[in-house]
Design an enzyme around this catalytic site. Structure first.
Site, short mmCIF file in Angstrom:
data_model
loop_
_atom_site.label_atom_id
_atom_site.label_comp_id
_atom_site.label_asym_id
_atom_site.label_seq_id
_atom_site.Cartn_x
_atom_site.Cartn_y
_atom_site.Cartn_z
N ASP A 1 -4.61 -4.51 -18.19
CA ASP A 1 -3.69 -3.37 -18.36
C ASP A 1 -3.77 -2.77 -19.77
O ASP A 1 -2.77 -2.28 -20.31
CB ASP A 1 -2.24 -3.79 -18.05
CG ASP A 1 -2.09 -4.33 -16.64
OD1 ASP A 1 -2.75 -3.80 -15.73
OD2 ASP A 1 -1.31 -5.28 -16.43
N HIS B 1 0.29 0.77 -13.01
CA HIS B 1 1.01 -0.43 -13.42
C HIS B 1 2.49 -0.09 -13.54
O HIS B 1 2.85 0.95 -14.11
CB HIS B 1 0.46 -0.92 -14.77
CG HIS B 1 1.11 -2.19 -15.23
ND1 HIS B 1 0.83 -3.41 -14.66
CD2 HIS B 1 2.06 -2.42 -16.17
CE1 HIS B 1 1.57 -4.33 -15.24
NE2 HIS B 1 2.33 -3.76 -16.16
N GLY C 1 0.79 -1.24 0.00
CA GLY C 1 0.00 0.00 0.00
C GLY C 1 0.82 1.28 0.00
O GLY C 1 0.35 2.31 0.49
N MET D 1 -4.20 -6.90 -6.88
CA MET D 1 -3.73 -7.96 -7.76
C MET D 1 -4.86 -8.92 -8.17
O MET D 1 -4.70 -10.14 -8.16
CB MET D 1 -2.58 -8.73 -7.09
CG MET D 1 -1.43 -7.82 -6.65
SD MET D 1 -0.87 -6.65 -7.91
CE MET D 1 0.47 -7.59 -8.60
N ARG D 2 -6.00 -8.34 -8.54
CA ARG D 2 -7.11 -9.13 -9.07
C ARG D 2 -7.55 -8.53 -10.38
O ARG D 2 -7.50 -7.29 -10.55
CB ARG D 2 -8.32 -9.11 -8.11
CG ARG D 2 -8.06 -9.58 -6.70
CD ARG D 2 -7.65 -11.02 -6.60
NE ARG D 2 -8.59 -11.94 -7.21
CZ ARG D 2 -8.29 -13.22 -7.49
NH1 ARG D 2 -7.09 -13.70 -7.22
NH2 ARG D 2 -9.19 -14.01 -8.04
C1 GAR Z 1 3.09 -1.22 -7.47
O1 GAR Z 1 4.36 -1.27 -8.07
C2 GAR Z 1 2.01 -1.25 -8.52
O2 GAR Z 1 2.32 -0.56 -9.69
C3 GAR Z 1 1.93 -2.72 -8.78
O3 GAR Z 1 2.02 -3.32 -7.52
C4 GAR Z 1 2.81 -2.50 -6.67
C5 GAR Z 1 2.02 -2.21 -5.43
O4 GAR Z 1 2.79 -1.53 -4.50
N1 GAR Z 1 0.71 -3.08 -9.45
C6 GAR Z 1 0.63 -4.06 -10.33
O5 GAR Z 1 1.57 -4.77 -10.63
C7 GAR Z 1 -0.74 -4.25 -10.92
N2 GAR Z 1 -0.67 -5.14 -12.05
P1 GAR Z 1 2.10 -0.84 -3.26
O6 GAR Z 1 1.15 -1.86 -2.64
O7 GAR Z 1 3.25 -0.54 -2.33
O8 GAR Z 1 1.38 0.37 -3.74
#
Ligand code: GAR
Length: 205
Positions: free
Chosen positions: A144, A108, A11, A89-90
């Site tokens: 995406d 992303h 987060g 992540m869903r």
């Molecule tokens: C981030 O790098 C975001 O871009 C990625 O997950 C991470 C979450 O970090 N999202 C994806 O890969 C979505 N396909 P966070 O929980 O510290 O914000």
């Protein structure tokens, strides 16, 4: 703008949003943070900021649509008008998208349309690109693939691994996501739908 932020993990992007709201850089409120993972650190970040939290465990639902139906119900309960997928992540379905048309935003960690899906940073390193970055986009029914709102670029260094590259990208994510949300709060984002072609995004002002 009343945000509903969906998280699955640490987060840090949520934190960037909360910080931007606190400083006034983002003219919005976070109405609720929902996670599909009960142990997600993002939930603690929300609680620390005095924001309502909910857990909706995808494993308790028979289908993606049933899961999304519950998400929509909870988001509506908190009077959310804009949904942010911040490390969620869903894969979302049309159930969520039709409830919040053109109001679901994703971040992303790659320069889309390259390296969609999971492990984007690993995909970039494996491919051997010399620049990487992040993309904030509106979510559509693909993975995406939705209209791009903004991107930020970072170099890929010779000694990068997934972690170092990911950290460099994350710095840009934390700046870009609140900035784009502020554009939306100011009503500066216009999406022109085009029959048989990709929608075109304009950011005015
Ligand atoms: C981030 O790098 C975001 O871009 C990625 O997950 C991470 C979450 O970090 N999202 C994806 O890969 C979505 N396909 P966070 O929980 O510290 O914000």
């Amino acid at each position: 703008m009343r945000l509903g932020v969906l998280v699955s993990g640490s987060g840090t992007n949520l934190q960037a949003i909360l910080d931007a709201v606190a400083t006034g850089a983002l003219d919005a409120s976070v109405a609720v943070v929902i996670s599909n993972v009960s142990t997600a650190a993002g939930l603690t970040r929300a609680s620390n900021a005095g924001v309502a939290t909910e857990v909706v465990n995808h494993r308790e639902y028979a289908s993606r649509e049933a899961f999304d139906t519950r998400l929509v119900e909870r988001l509506r309960h908190h009077q959310v008008d804009t949904v942010v997928l911040a490390g969620f992540m869903r894969i979302v379905t049309r159930v969520l998208l039709e409830a919040f048309p053109r109001r679901v935003v994703n971040i992303h960690p790659a320069l889309l349309p390259s390296f969609a899906g999971v492990h984007a940073q690993r995909q970039a390193l494996n491919y051997g690109v010399r620049v990487a970055g992040c993309t904030v986009h509106l979510v559509d029914e693909g993975t995406d693939t939705g209209p791009i709102l903004a991107q930020a670029v970072v170099p890929v260094l010779d000694d990068d691994d997934e972690e170092s590259l990911g950290a460099r990208i994350l710095v840009q994510e934390h700046a870009l996501l609140p900035k784009v949300l502020q554009w939306m709060a100011e009503g500066r984002v216009r999406v022109e739908e085009r029959l048989g072609r990709r929608p075109r995004v304009f950011v005015t002002g």
